[in-house]
Design an enzyme around this catalytic site. Structure first.
Site, PDB file in Angstrom:
ATOM      1  N   ASP A   3      21.803  31.479  26.051  1.00 34.07           N
ATOM      2  CA  ASP A   3      21.329  31.844  27.376  1.00 34.07           C
ATOM      3  C   ASP A   3      20.062  31.059  27.696  1.00 34.07           C
ATOM      4  O   ASP A   3      19.147  30.973  26.862  1.00 34.07           O
ATOM      5  CB  ASP A   3      21.006  33.341  27.442  1.00 34.07           C
ATOM      6  CG  ASP A   3      22.255  34.208  27.436  1.00 34.07           C
ATOM      7  OD1 ASP A   3      23.293  33.739  27.923  1.00 34.07           O
ATOM      8  OD2 ASP A   3      22.176  35.350  26.960  1.00 34.07           O
ATOM      9  N   ASP A  63      28.120  42.612  33.887  1.00 30.28           N
ATOM     10  CA  ASP A  63      26.795  43.025  33.432  1.00 30.28           C
ATOM     11  C   ASP A  63      26.655  44.537  33.326  1.00 30.28           C
ATOM     12  O   ASP A  63      25.948  45.037  32.450  1.00 30.28           O
ATOM     13  CB  ASP A  63      25.733  42.485  34.394  1.00 30.28           C
ATOM     14  CG  ASP A  63      25.751  40.980  34.468  1.00 30.28           C
ATOM     15  OD1 ASP A  63      25.295  40.337  33.516  1.00 30.28           O
ATOM     16  OD2 ASP A  63      26.261  40.448  35.468  1.00 30.28           O
ATOM     17  N   GLU A  97      30.865  35.826  29.558  1.00 31.44           N
ATOM     18  CA  GLU A  97      30.888  36.463  28.234  1.00 31.44           C
ATOM     19  C   GLU A  97      31.812  35.733  27.264  1.00 31.44           C
ATOM     20  O   GLU A  97      32.205  36.283  26.238  1.00 31.44           O
ATOM     21  CB  GLU A  97      31.310  37.941  28.346  1.00 31.44           C
ATOM     22  CG  GLU A  97      30.739  38.698  29.517  1.00 31.44           C
ATOM     23  CD  GLU A  97      29.231  38.851  29.498  1.00 31.44           C
ATOM     24  OE1 GLU A  97      28.594  38.324  28.567  1.00 31.44           O
ATOM     25  OE2 GLU A  97      28.692  39.494  30.407  1.00 31.44           O
TER      26      GLU A  97
END
Length: 496
Positions: free
Chosen positions: A323, A432, A184
């Site tokens: 991503d 997550d 992150e």
């Protein structure tokens, strides 16, 4: 350094541990979709670049927990079945859809994916990845084992998770990566010291952590560890919280399904157009949009680099990071766009390289003190430490206290019960679960998964403390068979 300047593309490949955890609409279905639509075509693209003799094409982050799934025999069998089912569903679409060319297009894509898997992937991801690393087509980034939000971890747990992740990557590809994509992009002051101790020499942060001054890598504090900042002005051209190329009317719509087949027969058409009113997908229209957007992106990069050179008096650096799952899974045309951009940038006078290559080219600036930050909403920690997930944060803090209170076996030998106990703790601490709750993306599933791993940890910890020798190994073996990444994990490196 020469030409217009230097461009680095960084892709971050990550999914939480989903193997052995159910099918549609969550769990393994997520894994198989991303595998089929992103990992297969992106690796195919990189292999073709390797065959052409290209080097330092991009920097590829692969989280250890994803690598474990892409090598897992259970997952390999599962995705093979899924790819075959995709082909069958495409055949069925031919009996349902009026646009026969579209069902044929879908069937060709499914057949190609099945061919790629059966000829290249049957032994897992690691052999493919190792060849890409050894040929220097990519620079590989690693990370902590289960993708935890590091600023919220006890330093001992944080260090253990990072060492475990780096060791896992070394087992799979032959050497530990020198760089990581921090999960992150989470940063807390002092993390660079942990990185240095683990042999990590560079990591990624989001642009605001550097106040937007991302034109060079920067040593962090008094360390030799370099941080690279994501250039949001360029990155957001592709994908931003509000807009980006994938929203073009010609591209395949991600959200509109033909439910009997599970396929996506529509194009975006318009942001305010209802699903039933969207126009059929036309690959030729989408291909033209790819060409237009690739040319636009190259122009954006060139203008940005020229502006940096005018400002600083020397060639600059642009780092765009995304991503991997954007390319193919969320944005169907993403791999084609990616190839077009990576071919066009050198023709426009831009040096395309990796983060490592950028350092070798001299793109290193003055030391910087970084603030606490992430790449989430607000660029702070609120996604993983906000009010919506206060219960998750509290449970994780308590879990870590219990984890660090465990004791080594008196024999001093490795203990499979303790190893599995620590493994469940690391899975519970994945970032997550909080992300999915805060973003209301399968929040119930995320809470269930965090709770399940937490309860398994507590069960094994209780067996360890009570000394129930028979029950502990049996239960650990059951969980190891069901939920078993990181077989090399040695809990003695964490507990006292």
């Amino acid at each position: 350094m020469s030409g217009e300047g230097t461009f680095c593309l960084v892709l971050h490949s990550h999914l939480p541990w989903l193997a052995h955890h159910g099918a549609w609409p969550v769990g393994e279905e997520w894994l198989y979709q991303a595998w089929a639509h992103s990992y297969l075509p992106v690796v195919d693209l990189l292999e073709r670049f390797a065959a052409e003799g290209r080097r330092d094409v991009l920097t590829l982050g692969v989280t250890p927990v994803l690598a474990a799934q892409l090598d897992d025999p259970y997952s390999l069998r599962g995705v093979h079945d899924w790819l075959g089912d995709w082909q069958v569903r495409a055949q069925y679409a031919g009996t349902r859809w009026a646009e026969k060319d579209l069902s044929s297009y879908e069937h060709r894509n499914a057949a190609r994916a099945l061919e790629l898997f059966e000829t290249r992937w049957r032994h897992g991801f690691s052999p493919l990845l190792r060849r890409l690393v050894d040929s220097s087509v990519v620079e590989l980034l690693g990370g902590p084992a289960t993708h935890p939000f590091q600023p919220l971890l006890d330093q001992r747990v944080r260090g253990f998770a990072l060492r475990t992740g780096l060791a896992d990557t070394a087992l799979r590809v032959g050497s530990a990566p020198e760089g990581i994509w921090a999960p992150e992009c989470g940063y807390a002051p002092g993390l660079e010291r942990d990185y240095a101790a683990a042999g990590v020499r560079r990591f990624l942060v989001d642009g605001p952590a550097l106040r937007g001054d991302t034109a060079s890598a920067r040593p962090v504090g008094d360390s030799d560890v370099l941080c690279f900042g994501r250039d949001l002005e360029v990155s957001y051209r592709v994908w931003s919280p509000k807009d980006g190329y994938p929203g073009d009317a010609a591209y395949r719509d991600f959200h509109t399904h033909d439910h009997p087949t599970g396929l996506k027969p529509s194009r975006v058409t318009g942001k305010q157009v209802a699903p039933q009113d969207k126009r059929p997908y036309e690959p030729a229209l989408a291909a033209e949009a790819v060409r237009r957007h690739a040319a636009d992106f190259v122009g954006v990069v060139v203008r940005r680099l020229r502006a940096l050179r005018e400002r600083d008096g020397r060639p600059g650096l642009v780092v765009a990071a995304y991503d991997t799952e954007l390319y193919g899974h969320w944005w169907h045309e993403g791999p084609a766009w990616l190839e077009a951009v990576l071919r066009a940038l050198p023709e426009a006078g831009v040096r395309v390289t990796t983060l490592r290559g950028a350092v070798e080219a001299g793109h290193v600036g003055a030391p910087v003190q970084l603030p606490a930050s992430s790449w989430g909403s607000g660029k702070d920690w609120r996604v993983w430490d906000g009010e919506q997930v206060a219960d998750v944060v509290h449970a994780n803090a308590a879990l870590q206290r219990d984890l660090l209170a465990l004791e080594r076996p008196r024999s001093g030998s490795r203990d499979p019960v303790l190893d599995q106990c620590v493994r469940e703790a690391l899975l519970a601490l994945s970032s997550d679960w909080a992300f999915m709750v805060t973003k209301d993306s399968a929040a119930d599933y995320a809470r269930h998964r965090a709770k399940t791993h937490g309860e398994r940890f507590a069960e094994l910890a209780s067996l360890i403390r009570s000394g129930r020798a028979g029950a502990g190994p049996r239960r650990a073996a059951e969980l190891r068979a069901d939920d078993g990444p990181f077989g090399h994990l040695d809990a003695r490196d964490l507990v006292s």
